[in-house]
Scaffold this active site. Structure first.
Site, mmCIF file in Angstrom:
data_model
loop_
_atom_site.group_PDB
_atom_site.id
_atom_site.type_symbol
_atom_site.label_atom_id
_atom_site.label_comp_id
_atom_site.label_asym_id
_atom_site.label_seq_id
_atom_site.Cartn_x
_atom_site.Cartn_y
_atom_site.Cartn_z
ATOM 1 N N SER A 228 -9.820 -0.911 7.054
ATOM 2 C CA SER A 228 -9.337 -0.729 5.682
ATOM 3 C C SER A 228 -8.703 -1.920 5.001
ATOM 4 O O SER A 228 -8.463 -1.863 3.798
ATOM 5 C CB SER A 228 -8.362 0.435 5.616
ATOM 6 N N LYS B 167 0.858 -1.194 0.000
ATOM 7 C CA LYS B 167 0.000 0.000 0.000
ATOM 8 C C LYS B 167 0.887 1.235 0.000
ATOM 9 O O LYS B 167 1.915 1.267 0.697
ATOM 10 C CB LYS B 167 -0.891 -0.034 1.246
ATOM 11 N N SER C 275 -9.804 1.507 2.828
ATOM 12 C CA SER C 275 -8.948 2.340 2.010
ATOM 13 C C SER C 275 -7.839 1.564 1.291
ATOM 14 O O SER C 275 -7.228 2.110 0.384
ATOM 15 C CB SER C 275 -8.309 3.421 2.875
HETATM 16 N N1 GLN Z 1 -13.090 3.643 6.477
HETATM 17 C C1 GLN Z 1 -12.472 4.041 7.692
HETATM 18 C C2 GLN Z 1 -12.126 5.490 7.636
HETATM 19 O O1 GLN Z 1 -12.396 6.091 6.665
HETATM 20 C C3 GLN Z 1 -11.256 3.222 7.967
HETATM 21 C C4 GLN Z 1 -10.062 3.675 7.269
HETATM 22 C C5 GLN Z 1 -8.885 2.840 7.553
HETATM 23 O O2 GLN Z 1 -9.004 1.789 8.185
HETATM 24 N N2 GLN Z 1 -7.724 3.312 7.141
HETATM 25 O O3 GLN Z 1 -11.583 6.047 8.551
#
Ligand code: GLN
Length: 486
Positions: free
Chosen positions: A175, A76, A151
């Protein structure tokens, strides 16, 4: 070359039937063939990856046999891999090149894994769909008109599309698990501290964890074993118990295993098709002697509010470092000096969702509201963690949905940030409690995959993977792969 799991490829490499270089070349061929559509990849350095693969081949020929030696892995793009650009999916880091390796990357390199590419993500890992990447969203390989989930969108798509058998994402509130559910792969969020955060660009430091992504739990175990262990560069890092069991994950005897089903997670709001898949999965486990028990997590109804207060507070602090002085983009201003340069750089470099969170978090931390919001949220976090402790007195592991639904069409939630936040309703509680949890394929509904989440007590990561491995030895959902148009 056909798709394979890391375990399949491990066997081929060890037997001398495959070379690491051939696997790396196959990865780049697949990226070239499919990434014009899927857009999972932000950067590669092919010559360097092939060189690393050839070095892995030398080690293999010398008789070295270690779990990730020679295997391609996708990173990532919020993880530092020295010499490659690091964007975090944001314009504000334009021109920034990673000057060092994240600890998890360094450990993979030392173990002989071969990084292939940096993967797309929601900007600074904020998002649930992949649509907040400044470089355009990755697409779901099962239906390219739909989001892959975020994400860690690109990392998950890269595994689902067979670019590489392993990838790393990060999970702050879901994410790796949410996109894994949307794309039919398996992904682990380890106990907080099991994987070093050094070199993972901070979003919300008390929640961020690196998470491996693969087709199977057995593959995740290979990656976890290569990376786990305390790190002097991350004072929150901890040792992982039972680590020696990761190299050759064994199935559990499910007889008498108590699987707790949190009442609150099986209430309204779950798409019926997803509910059916969960019921089937639970019946499979029950059929092997597991005992299903109802448990309650009463404070999880505050989890979304708690998470978005704490997460945005930490975001507002962590992202203050992107000021045009230290990293990447700098937008000079003819008038106004340094403050104007900082303001312009942040205005032009950061996307709407990131700005929204910085504003919210700054508000939560401001003098008049700190006690009412930030401190209150910390208290709620403690209650949520306490709920899990109580549940684990009645159950060995917990099972729940990963998300209320399957992958949604592009644009379905971008105009309504709140509905986007609600996709995380089942993934944020465990993040707040710091517990290990994973998402694994449970089957298909309406042509789209959905996962089931397993949750364990702190530091039970190995057993959790063993439980998932047991499920995967009884089912075939995780072996389904999407048909990609070239
Ligand atoms: N969807 C969650 C957020 O927007 C989790 C994001 C993540 O785990 N990086 O914060």
């Amino acid at each position: 070359m056909a798709l394979g799991t890391a375990m399949d490829w491990r066997g081929g490499l060890d037997a001398g039937d495959l070379s690491s270089e051939s696997l790396a070349r196959a990865a780049f061929d697949r990226i070239r063939a499919h990434d014009g559509v899927l857009r999972a990849i932000l950067a590669t350095d092919e010559a360097r990856s092939l060189d690393l693969a050839r070095r892995a081949d030398v080690r293999l020929r010398a008789g070295e046999r270690t779990p990730v030696l020679g295997l391609p892995v996708i990173l990532k793009d919020n993880l530092h891999w020295s010499g490659l650009p690091l964007t975090c999916g944001s314009r504000v880091l334009e021109g920034y090149v990673a000057p060092y390796d994240a600890t998890v990357v360094r450990r993979l390199l030392e173990a002989g894994a071969v990084p292939i590419a940096k993967a797309n993500l929601d900007e600074f890992a904020m998002g649930s769909s992949g649509e907040y990447s400044a470089f355009g969203p990755a697409r779901n390989p099962w239906d390219t008109s739909r989001v892959p989930g975020g994400s860690s969108s690109g990392s998950v798509v890269a595994v689902a599309a067979g670019y590489a058998p392993l990838a790393l994402g990060s999970d702050t509130g879901g994410s790796v698990r949410l996109p894994a559910s949307f794309c039919n792969v398996t992904a682990l969020r380890p106990t907080y501290g099991v994987l070093s955060r050094h070199g993972l660009t901070a979003m919300a430091s008390s929640l961020d964890q690196v998470g491996p992504i693969a087709a199977t739990a057995a593959d995740l175990a290979l990656a976890l074993g290569a990376m786990a262990g305390t790190d002097p560069l991350d004072s929150t890092s901890v040792d992982l118990p039972d680590r020696e069991r990761l190299a050759d994950l064994q199935a559990l005897d499910l007889k008498g295993l108590r699987i707790g089903l949190p009442r609150e997670c099986f209430a309204d709001g779950l798409e019926p098709g997803v509910r059916d898949l969960l019921d089937n999965a639970l019946r499979t486990l029950e059929g092997q002697g597991a005992e299903l028990v109802e448990v309650s997590l009463p404070h999880t109804r505050y989890a979304i509010d708690t998470y978005y207060l704490l997460c945005t507070s930490e975001v507002s602090s962590n992202l203050s470092r992107f000021d045009g002085v230290r990293y990447g983009l700098r937008t000079p201003s003819a008038e106004g000096g340094l403050p104007a340069m900082i303001a312009r750089t942040r205005d032009q470099g950061l996307g709407d969702e990131v700005k929204r969170r910085i504003l919210l978090g700054t508000f939560c931390l401001s003098k008049g509201y700190y006690d009412a919001f930030y401190i209150k949220a910390l208290k709620a976090r403690a209650l949520i963690a306490e709920d899990f402790r109580a549940a684990f007195a009645q159950a060995d592991i917990l099972a729940s949905p990963v998300s209320p639904g399957t992958a949604f069409p592009f644009g379905a939630k971008t105009d309504d940030p709140l509905s986007m936040y609600l996709a995380d309703v089942f993934t944020v509680p465990t993040a707040l409690a710091g517990l290990p949890c994973l998402s694994m394929p449970a089957g298909f509904t309406g042509g789209l995959p959905a996962g089931i989440q397993l949750i364990g007590p702190a530091l039970s990561d190995v057993r959790l993977l063993e439980a998932a491995h047991t499920f995967q030895s009884l089912t075939r959902h995780h072996l389904e792969t999407p048909t990609l148009s070239a």
